[in-house]
Design an enzyme around this catalytic site. Structure first.
Site, PDB file in Angstrom:
ATOM      1  N   GLU A  88       6.701  66.567  46.353  1.00  0.00           N
ATOM      2  CA  GLU A  88       6.738  67.693  47.276  1.00  0.00           C
ATOM      3  C   GLU A  88       8.194  68.035  47.596  1.00  0.00           C
ATOM      4  O   GLU A  88       9.073  67.168  47.587  1.00  0.00           O
ATOM      5  CB  GLU A  88       5.972  67.379  48.558  1.00  0.00           C
ATOM      6  CG  GLU A  88       6.638  66.381  49.479  1.00  0.00           C
ATOM      7  CD  GLU A  88       5.984  66.319  50.852  1.00  0.00           C
ATOM      8  OE1 GLU A  88       5.878  67.370  51.508  1.00  0.00           O
ATOM      9  OE2 GLU A  88       5.588  65.214  51.257  1.00  0.00           O
ATOM     10  N   TRP A  89       8.427  69.274  47.874  1.00  0.00           N
ATOM     11  CA  TRP A  89       9.774  69.733  48.227  1.00  0.00           C
ATOM     12  C   TRP A  89      10.035  69.445  49.703  1.00  0.00           C
ATOM     13  O   TRP A  89       9.207  69.745  50.557  1.00  0.00           O
ATOM     14  CB  TRP A  89       9.911  71.220  47.946  1.00  0.00           C
ATOM     15  CG  TRP A  89      11.255  71.779  48.316  1.00  0.00           C
ATOM     16  CD1 TRP A  89      11.602  72.409  49.475  1.00  0.00           C
ATOM     17  CD2 TRP A  89      12.438  71.739  47.522  1.00  0.00           C
ATOM     18  NE1 TRP A  89      12.923  72.775  49.454  1.00  0.00           N
ATOM     19  CE2 TRP A  89      13.471  72.364  48.259  1.00  0.00           C
ATOM     20  CE3 TRP A  89      12.722  71.243  46.240  1.00  0.00           C
ATOM     21  CZ2 TRP A  89      14.761  72.509  47.763  1.00  0.00           C
ATOM     22  CZ3 TRP A  89      14.004  71.390  45.747  1.00  0.00           C
ATOM     23  CH2 TRP A  89      15.005  72.008  46.507  1.00  0.00           C
ATOM     24  N   LEU A  90      11.174  68.851  50.004  1.00  0.00           N
ATOM     25  CA  LEU A  90      11.582  68.596  51.379  1.00  0.00           C
ATOM     26  C   LEU A  90      12.609  69.643  51.784  1.00  0.00           C
ATOM     27  O   LEU A  90      13.707  69.682  51.217  1.00  0.00           O
ATOM     28  CB  LEU A  90      12.180  67.194  51.513  1.00  0.00           C
ATOM     29  CG  LEU A  90      11.267  66.027  51.183  1.00  0.00           C
ATOM     30  CD1 LEU A  90      12.038  64.714  51.270  1.00  0.00           C
ATOM     31  CD2 LEU A  90      10.059  65.995  52.115  1.00  0.00           C
ATOM     32  N   ASP A 191      18.023  50.898  48.867  1.00  0.00           N
ATOM     33  CA  ASP A 191      19.187  51.711  48.499  1.00  0.00           C
ATOM     34  C   ASP A 191      19.424  52.738  49.602  1.00  0.00           C
ATOM     35  O   ASP A 191      19.563  53.932  49.351  1.00  0.00           O
ATOM     36  CB  ASP A 191      18.948  52.389  47.158  1.00  0.00           C
ATOM     37  CG  ASP A 191      20.234  52.900  46.517  1.00  0.00           C
ATOM     38  OD1 ASP A 191      21.331  52.587  47.024  1.00  0.00           O
ATOM     39  OD2 ASP A 191      20.144  53.630  45.505  1.00  0.00           O
TER      40      ASP A 191
END
Length: 280
Positions: A88-90, A191
């Site tokens: 999904e695009w954030l 990370d």
């Protein structure tokens, strides 16, 4: 076109797409499909086998434990020798009042859930390097055998470290049990630096690109401070939920040793000197 083939494999139709920043080893794109945007990462299927399958597992693990935002996986797979991960695009935003406090508390809550062992169910990746995740009952053994020594030996094989450096690293590893206070394993992002989170448009902190494993939580905290650090509000809020053990700031360089070793393997130069300064 490869991007259209991947979109078809995912069951979506795209009107257009454009390149976006996506890290050192991946090509990344924003796909536009009927008013919805998606984030796509691709790389070579043979060079980094199962990288996105392993990342999908890591994202699922932290999504269950992190009470802010983790991007949903739409699909991962491979076409024409290229593996892909569709997320999904954030939509990025600006940190609002209380952002860092909420972020710190959410990481502390993720760390607070005790885990069964040090390691992970499988090896995975940190950057382009395979991350060894054999199960161990104690942190000093895991940190020495799965994190520090394999990379020290690898750097020595290429001439970056001398036999004296290797002996110094081995001596340090023999003392890890005296240096780290015993703690239960925590689920780590693995990370957690400024390039792997974003403030979203709704004010949440979103984390992604994990290198997950069950480890000592000071590893995540040390990583947040390796390249500039987070604001003090983050650490204060973290400590209200799950106070760090006495001396954690003095152990910071020791906990930063692993990511610095990763950078030393990948980039050499000053990172090798930084590692040498810690193990000497």
């Amino acid at each position: 076109m490869l991007i259209h083939t991947i979109a078809e494999d995912c069951g979506i139709q795209i009107g257009r797409y454009e390149r976006v920043p996506g890290g050192d080893i991946n090509h990344a794109y924003c796909l536009h499909s009927n008013g919805t945007r998606y984030f796509l990462k691709i790389n070579d299927e043979l060079r980094y086998p199962q990288m996105f399958a392993k990342e999908t597992s890591g994202l699922a693990a932290i999504r269950d434990a992190f009470r802010q935002k983790v991007p949903a996986v739409i699909k991962h797979g491979a076409v024409e020798g290229t593996q892909y991960l569709l997320l999904e695009w954030l939509e990025p935003g600006t940190p609002r009042h209380g952002f860092w406090e909420r972020f710190g508390r959410a990481i502390a809550e993720m760390h607070r859930v005790e885990q069964p062992f040090f390691g992970w169910e499988e090896d995975n990746f940190i950057g382009s390097l395979i991350q060894t995740n054999g199960r161990h009952a104690d942190w000093p053994t895991f940190y020495a055998q799965c994190r520090i020594l394999p990379l020290v030996y690898r750097i020595a094989e290429t001439g970056g470290f001398t036999p004296k450096d290797v002996k110094a690293a081995e001596k340090l590893c023999s003392k890890l049990g005296e240096l780290y206070p015993p703690e239960q394993p925590s689920l780590l992002h693995g990370d957690l630096w400024s390039g792997n989170f974003v403030a979203t448009a709704d004010g949440s902190a979103a984390i992604y690109d994990p290198a997950v494993y069950y480890g000592h939580r000071e590893m995540d905290i040390a990583m947040t401070r390796l390249f500039g650090g987070f604001p003090e509000e983050f650490y204060s809020a973290y400590n209200t939920v799950y106070p760090l053990a006495h001396g954690w700031e003095q152990r910071m360089s020791l906990s930063q040793l692993y990511p610095l070793l990763v950078h030393a393997v990948l980039f050499g130069g000053r990172y090798v000197d930084s590692v040498r300064g810690i193990i000497a």
